[in-house]
Design a protein around this motif. Structure first.
Motif, PDB file in Angstrom:
ATOM      1  N   UNK A   1       2.413   4.990  10.580  1.00  0.00           N
ATOM      2  CA  UNK A   1       3.768   3.630  10.231  1.00  0.00           C
ATOM      3  C   UNK A   1       4.867   4.816   9.145  1.00  0.00           C
ATOM      4  N   UNK A   2       5.768   3.811   8.669  1.00  0.00           N
ATOM      5  CA  UNK A   2       6.146   4.444   8.246  1.00  0.00           C
ATOM      6  C   UNK A   2       6.526   3.818   6.260  1.00  0.00           C
ATOM      7  N   UNK A   3       6.856   5.257   6.034  1.00  0.00           N
ATOM      8  CA  UNK A   3       6.315   5.362   4.290  1.00  0.00           C
ATOM      9  C   UNK A   3       6.916   4.080   3.627  1.00  0.00           C
ATOM     10  N   UNK A   4       6.244   4.193   2.416  1.00  0.00           N
ATOM     11  CA  UNK A   4       7.134   2.804   1.239  1.00  0.00           C
ATOM     12  C   UNK A   4       8.608   3.218   0.929  1.00  0.00           C
ATOM     13  N   UNK A   5       8.071   3.816   0.679  1.00  0.00           N
ATOM     14  CA  UNK A   5       9.745   4.869  -0.164  1.00  0.00           C
ATOM     15  C   UNK A   5      10.458   5.027   0.671  1.00  0.00           C
TER      16      UNK A   5
END
Ligand code: B12
Ligand code: SF4
Length: 477
Positions: free
Chosen positions: A193-197
């Motif tokens: 998944x895409x990182x939170x930042x």
């Protein structure tokens, strides 16, 4: 939010049209540059992820040494069969004119006019620029500036090494909307998944957060393979393999910990399949490893990979530009490496001094060095294909220590590369380096370039460095 509902919010897009990302490997501004398996590995992982998540992806490789118009104007850079070689080079003014350096500053990469045309033709919704060495930031700034010329309002993010180590500098000086720190892709519940930042930046920019498509891929090693269907041309000269992420050590002169915390094991089969896919689509037989700790836990990780390569009887060439740990090297590993097709082996030797290793890295007992070299020779590596890195120019280091290390290594007949120290923000030795240097390292990353010899002092002058370089090249010990 699903992709389709978000796409409708994109300006200028028709309903159902896919969002488009332009990924840029920027040009490099430096005193010298050689392509020693320098590939935009992280950016290509992102390209693969975005493609699998149903985005349109366009890639602009400003280091493409075969770009036709640049060939016409600048001539073809010389390349070697092992996949290494030169890039297009155009001399430019040294930005630090008051600091005379006996080398011309240059811009490496395709013509600016080609770059601008390709950017203008892309019409993206999002631009992602990758970054390498901190002292290469001027290429990043150039890429952002040229993007802004065509698209003043399209969101531009920079990621990779420089952006992670100097995010404030990256946003303020390069003018990126955001510097994304660390991995943009993270394992989450067995999937990627895409990182939170990064996700937060996309949401703030009104863009959909990419998620993997409906055929739910379970990613055993926590990373997607690099989509070989995409951009095979990048891999024509050589492919990159990275089996594991991070390193179990925390050497004073390295920022590995800052880039990825601790050691994250990968998987031999996954690495093998990624490699075969790259070979299948690009035809390349050259592969370089980007691992920080390729031999760590080798019985579970590297050995299975090597056995698969041997069983498949591949006539491939493997390289370790990033060096491997001497500590973990043994006869079985050396033998498997030779049989698998390693053409050379590079070793992180750093110093012959026990005190150096005790104080600075704890990664190796130099007394074991001659025995390790003998093991490699017995396995079939010829001495010229064994290359050791020796660190030179650390804060407070005396030239005599480096000379001793060079002489000691030379006795074994191996090849030597002087690894001139580049101070790295975020490394344990960073603050000490800033205090020891006459250059403002915190304000101007160009001074991190080892061409400036930023740690020069009376105990290790530039003249002494040149003397050691001559010794390294000479045939005598
Ligand atoms: C491979 C490597 C090399 C190779 C190839 C160089 C290259 N690729 O640029 C070789 C062996 C040639 C090399 C040489 C050197 N290296 Co080196 N190298 C590395 C290494 C191990 C990996 C770099 C890399 O490409 N990683 C791949 C990354 C980018 O991929 P990824 O993690 O999957 O990417 C994720 C994120 O980065 C992010 N991301 C990436 N791009 C983008 C873009 C956007 C928009 C977003 C959102 C996210 C994003 O998301 C990705 C997916 O999750 C790093 C250490 C490390 N652990 O990272 C040192 C490192 C970069 N090297 C370093 C140094 C010091 C050097 C040398 C100077 C050593 C020396 N003294 O000679 C030389 C100089 C080379 C030169 N002048 O060309 C330093 C940095 C120094 C600095 N001041 O910046 C590092 C950090 C190691 C250290 N000592 O701390 N190196
Ligand atoms: S220098 Fe090598 S061994 Fe030391 S922390 Fe960095 S990657 Fe690990």
């Amino acid at each position: 939010m699903t992709i389709n509902s978000a796409v409708n919010k994109l300006s200028g897009k028709r309903k159902g049209e896919r969002p488009k990302v332009l990924l840029i490997q920027p040009p490099i501004h430096d005193f010298a540059l050689y392509d020693h398996y320098l590939k935009p590995y992280g950016l290509l992982r992102l390209a693969s992820f975005f493609t699998q998540s149903d985005w349109d992806v366009e890639f602009l490789d400003c280091l493409d040494y075969r770009e036709p118009e640049s060939v016409d104007m600048l001539n073809s850079p010389r390349r070697k069969a092992d996949g290494s070689g030169k890039f297009f080079r155009t001399p430019v003014e040294n930005p630090l004119k008051d600091k005379p350096i006996p080398r011309r500053f240059a811009r490496y990469g395709i013509l600016p006019s080609v770059m601008e045309r390709r950017i203008a033709a892309a019409v993206p919704d999002l631009v992602l620029v990758t970054s390498g060495m901190t002292y290469w930031y001027r290429g990043v700034a150039e890429a952002v500036r040229r993007v802004r010329k065509s698209y003043p309002h399209i969101p531009v993010a920079v990621g990779g090494i420089y952006a992670s180590l100097m995010p404030d500098h990256c946003e303020n000086v390069c003018g990126a909307d955001a510097a994304i720190i660390g991995d943009a892709l993270v394992a989450s519940g067995g999937r990627m998944a895409v990182s939170e930042p990064f996700a937060s930046f996309l949401r703030k920019s009104g863009l959909p957060v990419p998620i993997l498509g409906s055929e739910e891929r379970l990613l055993d090693t926590g990373r997607p393979t690099i989509s070989p269907l995409l951009l095979p041309r990048v891999w024509d000269s050589a492919g990159i393999i990275r089996m594991n992420r991070g390193c179990p050590f925390n050497c004073d002169y390295c920022a590995s910990r800052r880039i990825s915390e601790g050691f994250h094991p990968g998987d031999g089969r996954d690495a093998f399949e990624s490699m075969m896919a790259i070979h299948h689509y690009s035809g390349t037989r050259n592969f370089a490893f980007y691992d920080d700790a390729l031999l760590y836990k080798k019985g579970e990780l590297f050995h299975p990979f090597l056995r698969m390569v041997i069983a498949a009887q591949l006539d491939f060439n493997f390289y370790t530009p990033n060096a491997v740990h001497l500590k973990y090297l043994d006869g079985e590993t050396a033998d498997l490496m030779v049989r698998a097709g390693f053409r050379e082996i590079r070793l992180g030797y750093e110093s012959a001094s026990e005190e150096f290793h005790r104080k600075r890295d704890g990664k190796f007992d130099p007394a074991s060095f001659p025995g390790k070299i003998e093991t490699l020779r017995e396995a079939g590596f010829s001495p010229v294909d064994i290359r050791v890195y020796i660190l030179a120019g650390l804060p407070g280091q005396r030239w005599e220590d480096v000379e001793k290390s060079v002489r000691f290594a030379k006795k074994t007949g191996v090849s030597i590369s002087l690894s001139e120290y580049s101070p790295v923000p975020g490394s344990p030795m960073w603050e000490e380096s800033c205090r020891a240097s006459v250059f403002p390292l915190k304000d101007e990353p160009l001074y991190h370039n080892n061409t400036f010899f930023p740690m020069e002092w009376e105990g290790f002058t530039r003249e002494a460095l040149e003397k050691i370089k001559r010794l390294t090249r000479s045939k005598t010990s």
